[in-house]
Design a protein around this motif. Structure first.
Motif, PDB file in Angstrom:
ATOM      1  N   LEU A  32       1.051  -1.104   0.395  1.00 16.72           N
ATOM      2  CA  LEU A  32       0.216   0.029  -0.247  1.00 16.72           C
ATOM      3  C   LEU A  32       0.555   0.875   0.051  1.00 16.72           C
ATOM      4  CD1 LEU A  32      -2.598   1.700   0.209  1.00 16.72           C
ATOM      5  CD2 LEU A  32      -2.724   0.654   2.070  1.00 16.72           C
ATOM      6  N   ASP A  33       1.910   1.256   0.618  1.00 20.38           N
ATOM      7  CA  ASP A  33       2.759   2.359   0.622  1.00 20.38           C
ATOM      8  C   ASP A  33       3.735   2.188  -1.022  1.00 20.38           C
ATOM      9  OD1 ASP A  33       2.139   2.560   3.624  1.00 20.38           O
ATOM     10  OD2 ASP A  33       4.131   1.482   3.531  1.00 20.38           O
ATOM     11  N   ALA A  34       3.775   1.748  -1.250  1.00 16.79           N
ATOM     12  CA  ALA A  34       4.100   1.733  -2.654  1.00 16.79           C
ATOM     13  C   ALA A  34       3.075   2.381  -3.573  1.00 16.79           C
ATOM     14  CB  ALA A  34       4.364   0.247  -3.331  1.00 16.79           C
ATOM     15  N   VAL A  35       2.124   2.391  -3.449  1.00 19.04           N
ATOM     16  CA  VAL A  35       0.677   2.266  -4.604  1.00 19.04           C
ATOM     17  C   VAL A  35       1.002   4.246  -4.007  1.00 19.04           C
ATOM     18  CG1 VAL A  35      -1.663   2.028  -4.832  1.00 19.04           C
ATOM     19  CG2 VAL A  35      -0.888   0.535  -4.295  1.00 19.04           C
ATOM     20  N   VAL A  36       0.345   4.636  -3.103  1.00 15.94           N
ATOM     21  CA  VAL A  36       0.550   5.477  -2.445  1.00 15.94           C
ATOM     22  C   VAL A  36       1.945   6.532  -2.843  1.00 15.94           C
ATOM     23  CG1 VAL A  36       0.868   7.115  -0.632  1.00 15.94           C
ATOM     24  CG2 VAL A  36      -0.881   5.203  -0.489  1.00 15.94           C
ATOM     25  N   ALA A  37       2.786   5.877  -3.143  1.00 17.20           N
ATOM     26  CA  ALA A  37       4.221   6.284  -3.197  1.00 17.20           C
ATOM     27  C   ALA A  37       4.083   6.671  -5.002  1.00 17.20           C
ATOM     28  CB  ALA A  37       5.739   5.822  -3.268  1.00 17.20           C
ATOM     29  N   TYR A  38       3.330   5.407  -5.690  1.00 17.45           N
ATOM     30  CA  TYR A  38       3.358   5.654  -6.973  1.00 17.45           C
ATOM     31  C   TYR A  38       2.259   6.225  -7.467  1.00 17.45           C
ATOM     32  CZ  TYR A  38       2.338   4.601 -12.200  1.00 17.45           C
ATOM     33  OH  TYR A  38       2.089   4.033 -13.630  1.00 17.45           O
ATOM     34  N   GLN A  39       1.318   6.773  -6.640  1.00 17.77           N
ATOM     35  CA  GLN A  39      -0.184   7.929  -7.224  1.00 17.77           C
ATOM     36  C   GLN A  39       0.709   9.187  -6.848  1.00 17.77           C
ATOM     37  OE1 GLN A  39      -2.572   7.570  -8.395  1.00 17.77           O
ATOM     38  NE2 GLN A  39      -2.360   4.945  -8.664  1.00 17.77           N
ATOM     39  N   GLN A  40       1.609   9.409  -6.064  1.00 19.05           N
ATOM     40  CA  GLN A  40       1.829  10.585  -5.711  1.00 19.05           C
ATOM     41  C   GLN A  40       3.185  11.378  -6.738  1.00 19.05           C
ATOM     42  OE1 GLN A  40       3.471   9.849  -1.399  1.00 19.05           O
ATOM     43  NE2 GLN A  40       1.773  10.820  -0.645  1.00 19.05           N
ATOM     44  N   VAL A  41       4.231  10.178  -7.166  1.00 17.47           N
ATOM     45  CA  VAL A  41       4.366  10.761  -8.364  1.00 17.47           C
ATOM     46  C   VAL A  41       4.127  10.781  -9.382  1.00 17.47           C
ATOM     47  CG1 VAL A  41       6.561   9.252 -10.241  1.00 17.47           C
ATOM     48  CG2 VAL A  41       6.520   8.845  -8.049  1.00 17.47           C
ATOM     49  N   LEU A  42       3.171  10.144  -9.825  1.00 17.43           N
ATOM     50  CA  LEU A  42       1.906  10.463 -11.078  1.00 17.43           C
ATOM     51  C   LEU A  42       1.091  12.094 -10.492  1.00 17.43           C
ATOM     52  CD1 LEU A  42       0.259   7.193 -11.787  1.00 17.43           C
ATOM     53  CD2 LEU A  42       2.132   8.022 -13.379  1.00 17.43           C
ATOM     54  N   GLY A  43       1.069  12.273  -9.324  1.00 13.09           N
ATOM     55  CA  GLY A  43       0.132  13.869  -9.120  1.00 13.09           C
ATOM     56  C   GLY A  43      -0.331  13.241  -8.551  1.00 13.09           C
ATOM     57  N   THR A  44      -1.215  12.790  -8.128  1.00 11.38           N
ATOM     58  CA  THR A  44      -2.838  12.044  -8.025  1.00 11.38           C
ATOM     59  C   THR A  44      -2.761  12.029  -6.338  1.00 11.38           C
ATOM     60  OG1 THR A  44      -2.782  10.411 -10.576  1.00 11.38           O
ATOM     61  CG2 THR A  44      -4.353  10.950  -8.638  1.00 11.38           C
TER      62      THR A  44
END
Length: 90
Positions: free
Chosen positions: A10-22
């Protein structure tokens, strides 16, 4: 190393979404219309299957057999009384 040991998927998904700007919170509340259609289709299909199973269950057989015989039963039709001013076809 040690900083990654406490992280989960879940931390990885959150980090990925933050990189995308979402922001992950906006994803939870802004449902895509396609997703709404998918959910509606699954719910409608489940209701259809439930009605189908209910209709074909053995518990309903007697009621459906009785309803099937209704047109064949010989009952005398009782005509409604006519009002004083009505002209009858008799």
């Amino acid at each position: 190393p040690d900083a990654l040991k406490s992280k989960n998927e879940l931390d990885a998904v959150v980090a990925y979404q933050q990189v995308l700007g979402t922001d992950i919170n906006t994803l939870r509340y802004n449902m895509d219309p396609v997703l709404i259609h998918i959910i509606w289709t699954v719910v409608a299909f489940a209701v259809f299957i439930a009605i189908f199973v209910w209709a074909w269950s053995g518990k309903r057989k007697h009621a459906f057999d009785e309803a099937a015989r209704l047109p064949l039963e010989d009952e005398e039709y009782v005509y409604p009384k006519q009002k004083a001013g009505d002209k009858g076809d008799d």
